[in-house]
Design a protein around this motif. Structure first.
Motif, PDB file in Angstrom:
ATOM      1  N   ASN A 158      42.033  35.690  32.899  1.00 24.31           N
ATOM      2  CA  ASN A 158      43.421  36.164  32.849  1.00 24.31           C
ATOM      3  C   ASN A 158      43.520  37.452  32.037  1.00 24.31           C
ATOM      4  O   ASN A 158      44.227  38.387  32.423  1.00 24.31           O
ATOM      5  N   GLU A 159      42.817  37.488  30.908  1.00 24.21           N
ATOM      6  CA  GLU A 159      42.828  38.689  30.077  1.00 24.21           C
ATOM      7  C   GLU A 159      42.201  39.871  30.810  1.00 24.21           C
ATOM      8  O   GLU A 159      42.703  40.999  30.730  1.00 24.21           O
ATOM      9  N   LYS A 160      41.117  39.605  31.524  1.00 25.61           N
ATOM     10  CA  LYS A 160      40.452  40.663  32.288  1.00 25.61           C
ATOM     11  C   LYS A 160      41.400  41.235  33.339  1.00 25.61           C
ATOM     12  O   LYS A 160      41.501  42.455  33.505  1.00 25.61           O
ATOM     13  N   ILE A 161      42.114  40.344  34.032  1.00 22.27           N
ATOM     14  CA  ILE A 161      43.072  40.785  35.055  1.00 22.27           C
ATOM     15  C   ILE A 161      44.202  41.587  34.408  1.00 22.27           C
ATOM     16  O   ILE A 161      44.604  42.639  34.918  1.00 22.27           O
ATOM     17  N   CYS A 177      44.064  43.337  31.696  1.00 17.10           N
ATOM     18  CA  CYS A 177      43.528  44.652  31.316  1.00 17.10           C
ATOM     19  C   CYS A 177      43.430  45.575  32.523  1.00 17.10           C
ATOM     20  O   CYS A 177      43.778  46.763  32.426  1.00 17.10           O
ATOM     21  N   LEU A 178      42.961  45.028  33.637  1.00 16.71           N
ATOM     22  CA  LEU A 178      42.861  45.839  34.849  1.00 16.71           C
ATOM     23  C   LEU A 178      44.240  46.285  35.337  1.00 16.71           C
ATOM     24  O   LEU A 178      44.418  47.438  35.763  1.00 16.71           O
ATOM     25  N   ILE A 179      45.219  45.395  35.270  1.00 19.43           N
ATOM     26  CA  ILE A 179      46.578  45.751  35.692  1.00 19.43           C
ATOM     27  C   ILE A 179      47.140  46.832  34.773  1.00 19.43           C
ATOM     28  O   ILE A 179      47.772  47.795  35.239  1.00 19.43           O
ATOM     29  N   GLU A 180      46.902  46.679  33.480  1.00 21.16           N
ATOM     30  CA  GLU A 180      47.372  47.681  32.523  1.00 21.16           C
ATOM     31  C   GLU A 180      46.705  49.035  32.784  1.00 21.16           C
ATOM     32  O   GLU A 180      47.365  50.075  32.752  1.00 21.16           O
ATOM     33  N   LYS A 181      45.413  49.001  33.067  1.00 18.99           N
ATOM     34  CA  LYS A 181      44.683  50.228  33.385  1.00 18.99           C
ATOM     35  C   LYS A 181      45.253  50.866  34.654  1.00 18.99           C
ATOM     36  O   LYS A 181      45.446  52.088  34.716  1.00 18.99           O
ATOM     37  N   PHE A 182      45.533  50.026  35.658  1.00 16.52           N
ATOM     38  CA  PHE A 182      46.121  50.524  36.906  1.00 16.52           C
ATOM     39  C   PHE A 182      47.458  51.210  36.620  1.00 16.52           C
ATOM     40  O   PHE A 182      47.727  52.302  37.130  1.00 16.52           O
ATOM     41  N   LYS A 183      48.286  50.568  35.801  1.00 17.64           N
ATOM     42  CA  LYS A 183      49.606  51.140  35.482  1.00 17.64           C
ATOM     43  C   LYS A 183      49.465  52.486  34.772  1.00 17.64           C
ATOM     44  O   LYS A 183      50.190  53.443  35.090  1.00 17.64           O
ATOM     45  N   CYS A 184      48.547  52.552  33.820  1.00 15.13           N
ATOM     46  CA  CYS A 184      48.356  53.800  33.071  1.00 15.13           C
ATOM     47  C   CYS A 184      47.875  54.927  33.980  1.00 15.13           C
ATOM     48  O   CYS A 184      48.395  56.054  33.925  1.00 15.13           O
ATOM     49  N   VAL A 185      46.870  54.627  34.812  1.00 17.24           N
ATOM     50  CA  VAL A 185      46.338  55.651  35.720  1.00 17.24           C
ATOM     51  C   VAL A 185      47.400  56.056  36.738  1.00 17.24           C
ATOM     52  O   VAL A 185      47.554  57.248  37.048  1.00 17.24           O
ATOM     53  N   ASN A 186      48.152  55.094  37.229  1.00 15.87           N
ATOM     54  CA  ASN A 186      49.203  55.392  38.200  1.00 15.87           C
ATOM     55  C   ASN A 186      50.286  56.263  37.570  1.00 15.87           C
ATOM     56  O   ASN A 186      50.775  57.216  38.201  1.00 15.87           O
ATOM     57  N   CYS A 187      50.649  55.962  36.332  1.00 16.70           N
ATOM     58  CA  CYS A 187      51.649  56.752  35.620  1.00 16.70           C
ATOM     59  C   CYS A 187      51.133  58.185  35.416  1.00 16.70           C
ATOM     60  O   CYS A 187      51.865  59.161  35.638  1.00 16.70           O
ATOM     61  N   GLN A 215      42.270  42.327  42.940  1.00 16.22           N
ATOM     62  CA  GLN A 215      42.343  41.245  43.923  1.00 16.22           C
ATOM     63  C   GLN A 215      41.101  40.353  43.861  1.00 16.22           C
ATOM     64  O   GLN A 215      41.211  39.126  43.945  1.00 16.22           O
ATOM     65  N   GLN A 216      39.939  40.965  43.700  1.00 15.83           N
ATOM     66  CA  GLN A 216      38.712  40.178  43.582  1.00 15.83           C
ATOM     67  C   GLN A 216      38.743  39.297  42.337  1.00 15.83           C
ATOM     68  O   GLN A 216      38.335  38.131  42.374  1.00 15.83           O
ATOM     69  N   GLU A 217      39.223  39.855  41.252  1.00 19.18           N
ATOM     70  CA  GLU A 217      39.304  39.088  40.006  1.00 19.18           C
ATOM     71  C   GLU A 217      40.331  37.962  40.122  1.00 19.18           C
ATOM     72  O   GLU A 217      40.143  36.883  39.554  1.00 19.18           O
ATOM     73  N   LYS A 218      41.386  38.170  40.870  1.00 17.51           N
ATOM     74  CA  LYS A 218      42.372  37.105  41.097  1.00 17.51           C
ATOM     75  C   LYS A 218      41.773  35.980  41.930  1.00 17.51           C
ATOM     76  O   LYS A 218      42.043  34.804  41.680  1.00 17.51           O
TER      77      LYS A 218
END
Length: 143
Positions: free
Chosen positions: A37-40, A42-52, A82-85
């Motif tokens: 869950n933490e890994k996911i 972190c990845l979502i947070e990274k996605f948001k930052c890069v997208n921003c 998605q793979q991590e989910k």
């Protein structure tokens, strides 16, 4: 009168040890689920930052090659999330299986514990009857 001994004590000890092992396995699986869950997250947070960051650069003007790199990286992050989910769902299934195993072994141990309690209660009643008979015999001899 002889001391109380439960004939299935070794079986009960084995079952209790097995229960502790199953609880430890379940705890490790829960830890794996939490880590996933933490890994996911972190990845979502990274996605948001890069997208921003990508959106800000689009507003100020960006080269096509750089925009393609951002798009490719964001796509890669989406696929990885998605793979991590999917992996998380597998871990959750495994955790449910471990929980069921713990419950099953707990039922086995509690059955033995209840049996031991009944045997101990019967033993105490027998001891009490024996003591009462001894007292009655002692009183009747004294008279």
């Amino acid at each position: 009168m002889k001391k109380f001994s439960f004939q299935l004590e070794s079986v009960m000890n084995f079952k209790n040890q097995r229960l502790e092992n199953k609880k430890a396995e379940h705890a490790r699986t829960i830890a794996m689920v939490n880590a996933q869950n933490e890994k996911i997250d972190c990845l979502i947070e990274k996605f948001k930052c890069v997208n921003c960051e990508f959106n800000e650069k689009k507003m100020s003007g960006i080269a096509i090659i750089e925009a393609m790199e951002y798009s490719g990286f964001l796509y890669k992050l989406e696929v990885e999330i998605q793979q991590e989910k999917v992996h998380l769902e597998e871990l959750k299934i495994k955790e449910e299986e471990k929980r069921a195993e713990v419950v099953e072994v707990k039922i086995e141990t509690s059955t033995l514990e209840k049996l031991k309690e009944k045997k101990l209660e019967a033993y105490h009643k027998e001891v009490q009857k024996s003591e009462e008979l001894y007292i009655e015999e002692f009183v009747s001899r004294s008279l």
